[in-house]
Design an enzyme around this catalytic site. Structure first.
Site, PDB file in Angstrom:
ATOM      1  N   GLY A   1     -13.709 -11.816   1.413  1.00 41.40           N
ATOM      2  CA  GLY A   1     -14.453 -11.009   0.061  1.00 41.40           C
ATOM      3  C   GLY A   1     -15.037  -9.829   0.185  1.00 41.40           C
ATOM      4  O   GLY A   1     -15.603  -9.193  -0.497  1.00 41.40           O
TER       5      GLY A   1
ATOM      6  N   HIS B   1      -6.050 -15.509   6.051  1.00 43.16           N
ATOM      7  CA  HIS B   1      -5.044 -15.478   4.956  1.00 43.16           C
ATOM      8  C   HIS B   1      -4.810 -16.844   4.153  1.00 43.16           C
ATOM      9  O   HIS B   1      -4.314 -16.946   3.151  1.00 43.16           O
ATOM     10  CB  HIS B   1      -3.690 -14.691   5.368  1.00 43.16           C
ATOM     11  CG  HIS B   1      -4.115 -13.247   5.456  1.00 43.16           C
ATOM     12  ND1 HIS B   1      -4.914 -12.834   6.608  1.00 43.16           N
ATOM     13  CD2 HIS B   1      -3.999 -12.372   4.540  1.00 43.16           C
ATOM     14  CE1 HIS B   1      -5.037 -11.477   6.344  1.00 43.16           C
ATOM     15  NE2 HIS B   1      -4.476 -11.011   5.379  1.00 43.16           N
TER      16      HIS B   1
ATOM     17  N   ASP C   1     -11.372 -11.658  -4.302  1.00 43.58           N
ATOM     18  CA  ASP C   1     -12.849 -11.211  -3.939  1.00 43.58           C
ATOM     19  C   ASP C   1     -13.839 -11.454  -5.163  1.00 43.58           C
ATOM     20  O   ASP C   1     -14.933 -11.841  -4.950  1.00 43.58           O
ATOM     21  CB  ASP C   1     -13.165  -9.709  -3.657  1.00 43.58           C
ATOM     22  CG  ASP C   1     -12.218  -9.389  -2.303  1.00 43.58           C
ATOM     23  OD1 ASP C   1     -11.813 -10.505  -1.628  1.00 43.58           O
ATOM     24  OD2 ASP C   1     -11.548  -8.426  -2.038  1.00 43.58           O
TER      25      ASP C   1
ATOM     26  N   ARG D   1       0.755  -1.188   0.009  1.00 37.15           N
ATOM     27  CA  ARG D   1       0.156  -0.185  -0.120  1.00 37.15           C
ATOM     28  C   ARG D   1       0.996   1.353  -0.051  1.00 37.15           C
ATOM     29  O   ARG D   1       1.898   1.113   0.518  1.00 37.15           O
ATOM     30  CB  ARG D   1      -0.846  -0.149   1.156  1.00 37.15           C
ATOM     31  CG  ARG D   1      -1.471  -1.220   1.513  1.00 37.15           C
ATOM     32  CD  ARG D   1      -2.984  -1.551   1.048  1.00 37.15           C
ATOM     33  NE  ARG D   1      -3.412  -2.692   1.358  1.00 37.15           N
ATOM     34  CZ  ARG D   1      -4.377  -3.303   0.582  1.00 37.15           C
ATOM     35  NH1 ARG D   1      -4.752  -2.820  -0.550  1.00 37.15           N
ATOM     36  NH2 ARG D   1      -4.686  -4.551   0.946  1.00 37.15           N
TER      37      ARG D   1
ATOM     38  N   SER E   1      -7.528 -10.040  -7.749  1.00 33.94           N
ATOM     39  CA  SER E   1      -8.484  -9.881  -6.348  1.00 33.94           C
ATOM     40  C   SER E   1      -9.196 -11.163  -6.223  1.00 33.94           C
ATOM     41  O   SER E   1      -9.688 -11.777  -6.994  1.00 33.94           O
ATOM     42  CB  SER E   1      -9.498  -8.768  -6.664  1.00 33.94           C
ATOM     43  OG  SER E   1     -10.553  -8.877  -5.663  1.00 33.94           O
TER      44      SER E   1
ATOM     45  N   GLY F   1      -7.170 -37.410 -22.796  1.00 36.83           N
ATOM     46  CA  GLY F   1      -7.942 -36.616 -23.713  1.00 36.83           C
ATOM     47  C   GLY F   1      -8.536 -37.310 -24.910  1.00 36.83           C
ATOM     48  O   GLY F   1      -9.036 -36.747 -25.742  1.00 36.83           O
TER      49      GLY F   1
ATOM     50  N   HIS G   1      -4.987 -42.820 -14.709  1.00 42.31           N
ATOM     51  CA  HIS G   1      -6.319 -42.489 -14.429  1.00 42.31           C
ATOM     52  C   HIS G   1      -6.355 -41.426 -13.104  1.00 42.31           C
ATOM     53  O   HIS G   1      -7.567 -41.195 -12.914  1.00 42.31           O
ATOM     54  CB  HIS G   1      -6.863 -43.972 -13.888  1.00 42.31           C
ATOM     55  CG  HIS G   1      -7.296 -44.660 -15.110  1.00 42.31           C
ATOM     56  ND1 HIS G   1      -6.435 -45.332 -15.971  1.00 42.31           N
ATOM     57  CD2 HIS G   1      -8.456 -44.531 -15.898  1.00 42.31           C
ATOM     58  CE1 HIS G   1      -7.035 -45.939 -16.881  1.00 42.31           C
ATOM     59  NE2 HIS G   1      -8.198 -45.420 -16.849  1.00 42.31           N
TER      60      HIS G   1
END
Ligand code: ADP
Length: 745
Positions: free
Chosen positions: A197, A287, A154, A76, A152, A565, A652
């Site tokens: 969130g 966290h 959130d 920050r 983010s 696949g 598998h």
């Protein structure tokens, strides 16, 4: 024209997948011949300058795809909030003549970036006046280009379906809630789990949908009764009475009541303890939700968004509006950055003003739909059937190989069908079970706990009916009075459904609505860009390759990893994209001897330069002659003694494992729509057949008649495969550094 010069920074809260974005930005820029810098420690690094601004090379971003957080740091910065701080930041950028900035962060960081760009001309003027930069530099770099990516956990940004880091956070949360569920069930205990969130209920809502939670509190939908605490306790009691052994309440960080008062986990605990008269445990996940290795999805999302960011910077006209790179319906696009930020802020404002309905609406259609579905899934018992409504009997089955998420789909279908007043019948072992009459009604609690279970509890089978099987099936449909059929599975299920549809003139019993839902790890089905189970398989591949890479790095070794696949290269390509494999072999492209020669040359040159590890991914059916063993033998024989080669066949384990949150959530959403389809169509005179899918525009249902047109029958894959377009990006990012490339030439 002056070539742009680019820098990337990560800011705000860290999020898994940021490193993938950094890697993609750096390598895409270098590949395009653009100089690129990383700003360490977010905006603070921009203000500090010096060695916080570093020129990046191809190899500065090696081996970071698999790391959580951000290797270039985030912080920050109060200084950047001030005009003086931003002027210093501009000076530091201009020292390197950087005029384009890719910012990965939340709405705060992106707002800061926008302001910086708006002020740029003023800042330049001031710097010239102060004698800190030359007028010539100011003229050359007169505009600042900004492109934003949302990092983010959130998932709170308007304009993008997903933000970088949200999927990984959901992985951490579902792992934790699964673990808590088993201990809670052992002791018949109640747990309160608090998830992050901020203002957004996405993580809580999706976590509840993906697990067996029983109550959820999200900011967008505060409990609407004054005595909601009583209702919550009554619901939990009813759940126990119905046979649940565990009770889990998930509470979002931003949960509040309808007056806007925050609801905390200890308050819920106190209420529950008082009213239920039992001990209640609280787990605040904190966290751990941010940490850990990024999921396959976040690696790919970060990569694709990072790549798109550079393309957007390079194509931006001077002084163009900042853009946000977004994911919409499985496609990367962009949108005006500030519009997205403003809409995001509008949700926060709506919440502040207690306009909860508006907040929910602003979150978008799929958030609301998921919320509606969740309300049914959470119930301890279904609603009573509406009086006078015809009670339908709907059959559900799994077909083809097991895929994680099949059980989540069955659970959702059973509960949603029952809640609408219908009888849901489970058909064991796919079409074989339908032939043999292994059909029985399922009740609400029969599917309890299935959301989190891998494999197929109903049993599955690759049988495609033919000849006299049709008589047996018709007889069983009549005997069990089935009014509709939900077929959850892979290629053979789709084929079988189509066969029944074609035989409907011969067998009137087949004139019931039928719908196929894509569930196979191969992701090779028509009408759906993604099938249930593929995400879980990809995560297994990515986790396995991470481990394999660690084991090899000390040894100068090259691995050829074989993935499943069938003839669809989806798992191989996406696995390669998410792990940084330098070469992917898929059936769609085939394998040629001259390509292998080029690959050998590149490997040898790489190891000569000091490379320690090679990683190649091969789809299991890429080529009938150049098998994984043959590839390994060729590479080893040609290795010049510089490296050894090992094969790893993942096998598998790709089909097993607990379903990923994405597979659980999508399985639930698709199953809900399928049940609606069956109910609606059962009223029709001539009921139809269909197949559902997740397409670029959202969930789509197509008529079964269209199925053959979309299928490549010979290779058992769709004729059009959207992900083939991603091959070019995978190739650019995993190739050797441009310098090494030119030396080789
Ligand atoms: P997020 O980006 O995750 O929303 P923050 O809101 O904390 O996180 O923003 C991260 C950083 O971005 C801040 O520390 C500050 O340096 C910068 N920033 C945020 N808002 C602004 C703003 N309005 N003006 C200038 N810089 C800002």
């Amino acid at each position: 024209m002056v070539m742009k010069r680019l820098a990337i920074l990560t800011s705000g809260g860290d999020a898994a997948g940021m490193n993938a974005a950094v890697r993609a930005v750096v390598r895409t820029a270098l590949d395009r011949g653009v100089e690129v810098f990383a700003i360490y420690e977010g905006y603070q690094g921009l203000v500090d300058g010096g060695d916080r601004i570093r020129k990046m090379t191809w190899n500065s971003v090696s081996n970071i795809l698999n790391l959580g957080g951000t290797v270039i740091g985030t912080a920050r910065s109060e200084a950047f909030r001030t005009h003086d701080g931003r002027r210093t930041a501009a000076r530091n950028l201009l020292e390197h003549e950087i005029d384009s900035l890719v910012v990965v962060g939340g709405d705060g960081s992106l707002t800061g970036a926008n302001l910086f760009r708006q002020e740029w001309p003023t800042l330049l003027k001031e710097l010239v006046e102060l004698g800190q930069i030359d007028q010539a530099v100011a003229d050359r770099r007169a505009n600042l280009t900004i492109v934003g990516l949302v990092g983010s956990i959130d998932n709170d940004m308007f304009g993008t379906d997903m933000t970088i880091g949200a999927d990984t956070a959901l992985h951490r949360i579902t792992e934790a809630v699964d673990a808590i569920s088993s201990t809670a069930a052992s002791h018949q205990r109640t747990f309160v789990v608090k998830v992050m969130g901020r203002n957004c209920g996405y993580l809580a809502l999706m976590a509840a949908l993906a697990t067996g939670a029983e109550w959820v509190l999200i900011p967008e939908n505060p409990p609407d009764l004054d005595n909601w605490e009583d209702k919550m306790c009554a619901d939990l009691k009813a759940g126990r009475k119905a046979g649940r052994r565990d009770s889990i309440v998930i509470i979002a960080e931003g949960a509040r009541d309808r007056y806007g008062n925050p609801i905390g986990s200890s308050y819920i605990q106190k209420v529950l303890e008082e009213k239920l008269q039992e001990e209640v445990r609280v787990t605040v996940l904190g966290h751990v939700q941010r940490g850990g290795a990024p999921s396959a999805f976040d690696r790919t999302l970060g990569t694709l968004m990072g790549h798109a960011a550079v393309e957007t910077v390079l194509s931006a006209a001077p002084d163009s509006e900042p853009q946000l790179i977004c994911l919409r319906g499985n496609r990367i696009t962009n949108a005006p950055l500030m519009k997205c930020v403003e809409q995001t802020r509008a949700v926060a404002e709506a919440l502040d003003q207690h306009e909860f309905e508006r907040a929910l609406e602003l979150r978008g259609g799929s958030f609301q739909e998921s919320f509606r579905t969740l309300r049914t899934m959470l119930r301890s018992l279904p609603h009573d059937p509406p009086a006078g409504q015809k009670q339908l009997r709907l059959g559900i089955m799994n077909c083809g190989a097991p895929a994680a998420g099949m059980n989540s789909a069955v659970r959702a279908a059973v509960r949603i069908g029952m809640d609408k007043g219908h009888i849901m019948l489970g058909i064991a072992n796919g079409f074989q079970g339908l032939i043999d009459g292994q059909i029985k009604p399922m009740d609400w609690m029969a599917v309890n706990g299935w959301a989190a279970m891998g494999g197929s509890e109903l049993g599955t089978n690759r049988e495609v009916p033919s000849g006299k099987d049709f008589y047996a099936i018709a007889r069983n449909i009549e005997k069990h009075e089935l009014n509709g059929l939900l077929i959850i599975g892979g290629w053979s299920g789709y084929q079988a459904a189509h066969e029944l549809y074609r035989e409907r003139d011969n067998f009137p019993a087949f004139n019931i609505p039928m719908i196929c839902m894509p569930a196979t790890i191969n992701n090779n089905l028509p009408g759906s860009e993604l099938s249930i189970g593929a995400d879980t398989a990809l995560n297994t591949i990515v986790q396995s390759v991470d481990k394999i890479k660690q084991s090899g790095v000390a040894l100068r070794r090259c691995y050829v990893v074989e993935v499943m696949g069938r003839r669809c290269g989806y798992l191989a390509l996406m696995g390669g994209l998410a792990t940084g494999a330098e070469r992917v072999y898929i059936h769609e492209e085939g394998v040629k001897l001259k390509d292998l020669q080029a690959d050998v040359d590149q490997l040898v040159a790489g190891f000569k330069r000091g490379k320690r590890l090679g990683l190649l991914i091969r789809n299991e059916d890429a080529h009938p002659v150049y098998t994984t063993g043959v590839l390994c033998a060729i590479f080893e024989a040609e290795s010049d003694g510089l490296f050894d080669v090992r094969q790893t066949i993942l096998g598998h384990m790709q089909q097993g494992g607990d379903p990923s949150p994405f597979d659980r959530i999508q399985a639930t959403r698709l199953a809900a729509r399928c049940v609606d389809y069956l109910i609606e169509n059962s009223r029709s005179e001539s009921p139809s057949g269909a197949f559902i899918g997740l397409e670029a525009g959202g969930i789509q249902i197509q008529a079964i008649e269209d199925m053959p047109r979309l299928m490549d029958e010979v290779n058992q894959r769709p004729k059009k495969q959207w992900w083939m377009d991603l091959r070019a990006i995978a190739r650019v990012l995993a190739q050797p550094a441009p310098q090494a490339r030119s030396e080789e030439k």
